[in-house]
Scaffold this motif. Structure first.
Motif, mmCIF file in Angstrom:
data_model
loop_
_atom_site.group_PDB
_atom_site.id
_atom_site.type_symbol
_atom_site.label_atom_id
_atom_site.label_comp_id
_atom_site.label_asym_id
_atom_site.label_seq_id
_atom_site.Cartn_x
_atom_site.Cartn_y
_atom_site.Cartn_z
ATOM 1 N N MET A 1 0.826 -1.204 0.000
ATOM 2 C CA MET A 1 0.000 0.000 0.000
ATOM 3 C C MET A 1 0.867 1.263 0.000
ATOM 4 S SD MET A 1 -3.054 -0.921 -0.366
ATOM 5 C CE MET A 1 -3.809 0.680 -0.116
ATOM 6 N N TYR A 2 2.007 1.200 0.703
ATOM 7 C CA TYR A 2 2.925 2.343 0.665
ATOM 8 C C TYR A 2 3.430 2.570 -0.762
ATOM 9 C CZ TYR A 2 3.578 3.843 5.503
ATOM 10 O OH TYR A 2 3.410 4.405 6.750
ATOM 11 N N PHE A 3 3.728 1.491 -1.475
ATOM 12 C CA PHE A 3 4.206 1.611 -2.853
ATOM 13 C C PHE A 3 3.166 2.302 -3.727
ATOM 14 C CE2 PHE A 3 4.297 -0.502 -7.122
ATOM 15 C CZ PHE A 3 5.444 0.103 -7.594
ATOM 16 N N TRP A 4 1.912 1.850 -3.638
ATOM 17 C CA TRP A 4 0.872 2.408 -4.500
ATOM 18 C C TRP A 4 0.439 3.799 -4.055
ATOM 19 C CZ3 TRP A 4 -0.572 0.811 -9.162
ATOM 20 C CH2 TRP A 4 -0.193 -0.474 -9.561
ATOM 21 N N ALA A 5 0.339 4.030 -2.754
ATOM 22 C CA ALA A 5 -0.071 5.358 -2.283
ATOM 23 C C ALA A 5 0.982 6.406 -2.634
ATOM 24 C CB ALA A 5 -0.311 5.331 -0.774
ATOM 25 N N THR A 6 2.259 6.090 -2.339
ATOM 26 C CA THR A 6 3.330 7.024 -2.692
ATOM 27 C C THR A 6 3.392 7.226 -4.200
ATOM 28 O OG1 THR A 6 4.613 6.204 -0.804
ATOM 29 C CG2 THR A 6 5.785 7.527 -2.421
ATOM 30 N N GLY A 7 3.262 6.130 -4.948
ATOM 31 C CA GLY A 7 3.387 6.215 -6.393
ATOM 32 C C GLY A 7 2.264 6.968 -7.065
ATOM 33 N N LEU A 8 1.030 6.672 -6.684
ATOM 34 C CA LEU A 8 -0.105 7.335 -7.335
ATOM 35 C C LEU A 8 -0.104 8.833 -7.056
ATOM 36 C CD1 LEU A 8 -2.918 4.671 -6.803
ATOM 37 C CD2 LEU A 8 -1.724 5.239 -8.923
ATOM 38 N N LEU A 9 0.244 9.223 -5.834
ATOM 39 C CA LEU A 9 0.321 10.653 -5.540
ATOM 40 C C LEU A 9 1.504 11.293 -6.256
ATOM 41 C CD1 LEU A 9 -0.637 10.705 -1.750
ATOM 42 C CD2 LEU A 9 -2.002 11.500 -3.677
ATOM 43 N N SER A 10 2.627 10.554 -6.353
ATOM 44 C CA SER A 10 3.792 11.089 -7.055
ATOM 45 C C SER A 10 3.549 11.222 -8.552
ATOM 46 C CB SER A 10 5.003 10.184 -6.812
ATOM 47 O OG SER A 10 5.393 10.199 -5.462
ATOM 48 N N SER A 11 2.525 10.563 -9.066
ATOM 49 C CA SER A 11 2.205 10.682 -10.484
ATOM 50 C C SER A 11 1.698 12.070 -10.843
ATOM 51 C CB SER A 11 1.137 9.646 -10.879
ATOM 52 O OG SER A 11 1.564 8.337 -10.614
ATOM 53 N N PHE A 12 1.161 12.790 -9.847
ATOM 54 C CA PHE A 12 0.544 14.087 -10.127
ATOM 55 C C PHE A 12 1.046 15.187 -9.203
ATOM 56 C CE2 PHE A 12 -2.451 10.723 -11.253
ATOM 57 C CZ PHE A 12 -2.646 10.997 -12.595
ATOM 58 N N LEU A 13 1.605 14.817 -8.045
ATOM 59 C CA LEU A 13 2.157 15.802 -7.134
ATOM 60 C C LEU A 13 3.677 15.779 -7.247
ATOM 61 C CD1 LEU A 13 0.000 15.044 -3.951
ATOM 62 C CD2 LEU A 13 -0.524 16.593 -5.835
ATOM 63 N N ASP A 14 4.328 16.723 -6.600
ATOM 64 C CA ASP A 14 5.781 16.733 -6.534
ATOM 65 C C ASP A 14 6.223 15.489 -5.763
ATOM 66 O OD1 ASP A 14 8.453 17.204 -6.123
ATOM 67 O OD2 ASP A 14 8.205 19.329 -5.708
ATOM 68 N N ASN A 15 7.010 14.614 -6.395
ATOM 69 C CA ASN A 15 7.334 13.348 -5.736
ATOM 70 C C ASN A 15 8.270 13.497 -4.552
ATOM 71 O OD1 ASN A 15 9.670 13.887 -7.189
ATOM 72 N ND2 ASN A 15 9.632 12.005 -8.390
ATOM 73 N N ALA A 16 9.006 14.605 -4.460
ATOM 74 C CA ALA A 16 9.908 14.788 -3.324
ATOM 75 C C ALA A 16 9.140 14.988 -2.011
ATOM 76 C CB ALA A 16 10.860 15.940 -3.592
ATOM 77 N N PRO A 17 8.236 15.969 -1.897
ATOM 78 C CA PRO A 17 7.480 16.080 -0.650
ATOM 79 C C PRO A 17 6.567 14.885 -0.394
ATOM 80 C CG PRO A 17 6.664 17.658 -2.264
ATOM 81 C CD PRO A 17 7.934 17.092 -2.808
ATOM 82 N N THR A 18 6.065 14.245 -1.456
ATOM 83 C CA THR A 18 5.244 13.047 -1.258
ATOM 84 C C THR A 18 6.068 11.949 -0.596
ATOM 85 O OG1 THR A 18 3.920 13.597 -3.204
ATOM 86 C CG2 THR A 18 3.807 11.336 -2.418
ATOM 87 N N TYR A 19 7.308 11.790 -1.032
ATOM 88 C CA TYR A 19 8.227 10.831 -0.401
ATOM 89 C C TYR A 19 8.379 11.149 1.085
ATOM 90 C CZ TYR A 19 12.781 8.703 0.757
ATOM 91 O OH TYR A 19 13.810 8.017 1.360
ATOM 92 N N LEU A 20 8.590 12.435 1.392
ATOM 93 C CA LEU A 20 8.781 12.826 2.793
ATOM 94 C C LEU A 20 7.537 12.562 3.634
ATOM 95 C CD1 LEU A 20 10.823 16.158 2.799
ATOM 96 C CD2 LEU A 20 11.557 13.872 3.465
ATOM 97 N N VAL A 21 6.362 12.801 3.064
ATOM 98 C CA VAL A 21 5.119 12.557 3.804
ATOM 99 C C VAL A 21 5.051 11.100 4.240
ATOM 100 C CG1 VAL A 21 2.611 12.345 3.547
ATOM 101 C CG2 VAL A 21 3.762 14.434 2.808
ATOM 102 N N PHE A 22 5.276 10.181 3.332
ATOM 103 C CA PHE A 22 5.156 8.769 3.678
ATOM 104 C C PHE A 22 6.381 8.257 4.436
ATOM 105 C CE2 PHE A 22 1.967 9.161 0.321
ATOM 106 C CZ PHE A 22 0.886 8.563 0.964
ATOM 107 N N PHE A 23 7.528 8.873 4.236
ATOM 108 C CA PHE A 23 8.714 8.568 5.045
ATOM 109 C C PHE A 23 8.411 8.840 6.517
ATOM 110 C CE2 PHE A 23 12.769 9.567 7.044
ATOM 111 C CZ PHE A 23 13.665 8.677 6.472
#
Length: 467
Positions: A366-388
């Protein structure tokens, strides 16, 4: 860029009180604040298709309009100081360093010309994509993309069907290839700054990355071979044959190395010198990096012969498009990121809750898909930090006991940036360069049809195998 000046002026009115403004509380925001960001995404997706002439001449005004649709109502309802703080933070902490780095890479890579006529056979194209995948983890996805996209397009300028070559280039070189080191993609660099070991990602993602690259290269070779056999080549090759292959503008390779060194320096150098820019802290290493990148850009323009730029058909059009669109994206994305950071208490609480199992343990799939789907449209750097941070934020634990979770977050942020044109900065730059060279690229949704048909099934298999 008159509209950027207008936005800057509106923010400066708030300057006296910016330093005292509170941080944006995502938990208190309504989902309505995500509408300008969604509107900008839909504009990028639909206007080139429905209103191509209008979009071509006014895309900067459209981006500015959506930015003001967020900034002005936000200033009225939440106060000018907080609105000004959000503007300055997006400008100083995110947009300006982002654009300076992209401009440096765009300029330096644009000063390297591969002389000679490469013929875009399926074997050669696959080889270039494979080489780009390797380079991406060492010089960044943007650096590798800017270095190789022009010679790849020129090698295929006698092919009738070539959009698929650029699409797979975005998949492989602009995204998935950058997953093995912190130099490859911004999310991994942020993890490095948080304490993740430099070689941790390579040790834990090499099988995932190898699977994705092997599958994509095999699929590409089969598809390119099919088109090559069915359509052949044009009667006349636009690029004349010459003896041998050689590089012009070789000094730019040294400047590319300087860019990598400056970025790495800014992450490793710890300094207590911090400047407060109307409430946004700006560290000395970041300032030195940005000044160095500007110097590298100017040096490249000064040292590179005009004939090299002409041979490369170098123009500022693609860079201008990226700069204007991402100005709007970086501002309108601010409330969306704040709502995500609010975690389970924010409007996106259901997303955060979905990555946790009933026993409280993280669910890597779920972390893979949640991080990935949001990173598809949002800035992937802050999205990474959110789930980190959602996974605990302790690098020592994430690298050991929770290694599958950190691997899932890292892979999702990097791999799924390929799902849309705005998932990663080089995606849009490659598209703009390709269109500038006459390649008819698919629309926003047309590109997503390719990514959904090719990438999503591979991500599903990847989940089954590794997460």
């Amino acid at each position: 860029m008159r509209w950027q000046t207008l936005l800057a002026g509106s923010a400066l009115l708030a300057c006296p009180a910016l330093a005292q403004a509170a941080e944006l509380d995502g938990a208190s925001l309504s989902l309505m604040w995500a509408v300008p960001f969604a509107g900008l995404l839909l504009s990028i997706a639909l206007m080139p298709l429905l209103l191509p002439a209008f979009w071509h001449h006014h895309y900067g005004k459209v981006a500015a309009g959506w930015a003001l649709a967020f900034l002005l109502p936000f200033a009225v309802l939440h106060g000018l100081p907080l609105a000004g703080t959000q503007f300055v933070h997006a400008l100083v902490a995110e947009y300006v360093p982002f654009i300076i780095l992209l401009t440096a890479l765009f300029t330096v890579a644009g000063g390297i010309y591969i002389r000679g006529n490469l013929h875009g056979s399926p074997g050669l194209n696959t080889g270039i994509l494979a080489a780009g995948a390797v380079l991406a983890s060492f010089m960044g996805t943007t650096g590798a993309s800017m270095l190789l996209i022009r010679p790849l397009i020129r090698a295929n300028d006698n092919r009738r069907h070539k959009a698929h070559v650029v699409i797979f280039f975005i998949f492989i070189v602009s995204n998935i290839g950058g997953s093995l080191t912190p130099l490859g993609d911004p999310p991994l660099f942020l993890g490095f700054l948080k304490g993740v070991d430099f070689f941790w990602t390579a040790q834990h993602l090499w099988m995932d990355t190898g699977f994705m690259l092997a599958a994509l290269l095999a699929l590409f070779y089969g598809l390119d071979r099919f088109y090559f056999k069915e359509e052949g080549v044009l009667p006349v090759d636009p690029t004349p044959d010459t003896r041998g292959i050689a590089f012009e503008g070789q000094h730019n390779f040294l400047l590319l190395g300087a860019i990598v060194a400056l970025v790495l320096m800014s992450g490793l150098w710890k300094s207590t010198v911090v400047f407060d820019v109307f409430g946004t802290p700006v560290g000395l290493p970041g300032l030195v990096r940005d000044a160095g990148l500007i110097a590298v850009t100017l040096a490249s323009l000064w040292l590179t012969a005009r004939q090299v730029h002409e041979a490369n058909q170098f123009s500022w059009g693609p860079m201008a498009e990226v700069a204007k669109l991402f100005a709007g994206i970086f501002l309108t994305i601010a409330p969306v990121i704040a709502m995500l950071k609010a975690g389970a208490n924010g409007p996106f609480g259901a997303v955060v809750a979905a990555v946790t199992q009933p026993d409280g343990q993280p669910n890597p799939a779920m972390y893979f898909w949640a991080t990935g789907l949001l990173s598809s449209f949002l800035d992937n750097a802050p999205t990474y930090l959110v789930f980190f941070n959602t996974a605990g934020g302790d690098p020592a634990q994430l690298m050991t006991a929770l290694a599958p979770t950190l691997a899932a977050i890292s892979a999702g942020a990097v791999f799924m940036g390929a799902n849309s044109y705005i998932g990663n900065a080089p995606n849009l730059m490659v598209k703009a360069i390709a269109e500038d060279r006459g390649v008819r690229m698919p629309s926003f949704f047309g590109y997503m049809a390719w990514s959904c048909a090719i990438l999503v099934p591979l991500f599903a298999v990847l989940t089954f195998l590794f997460f």
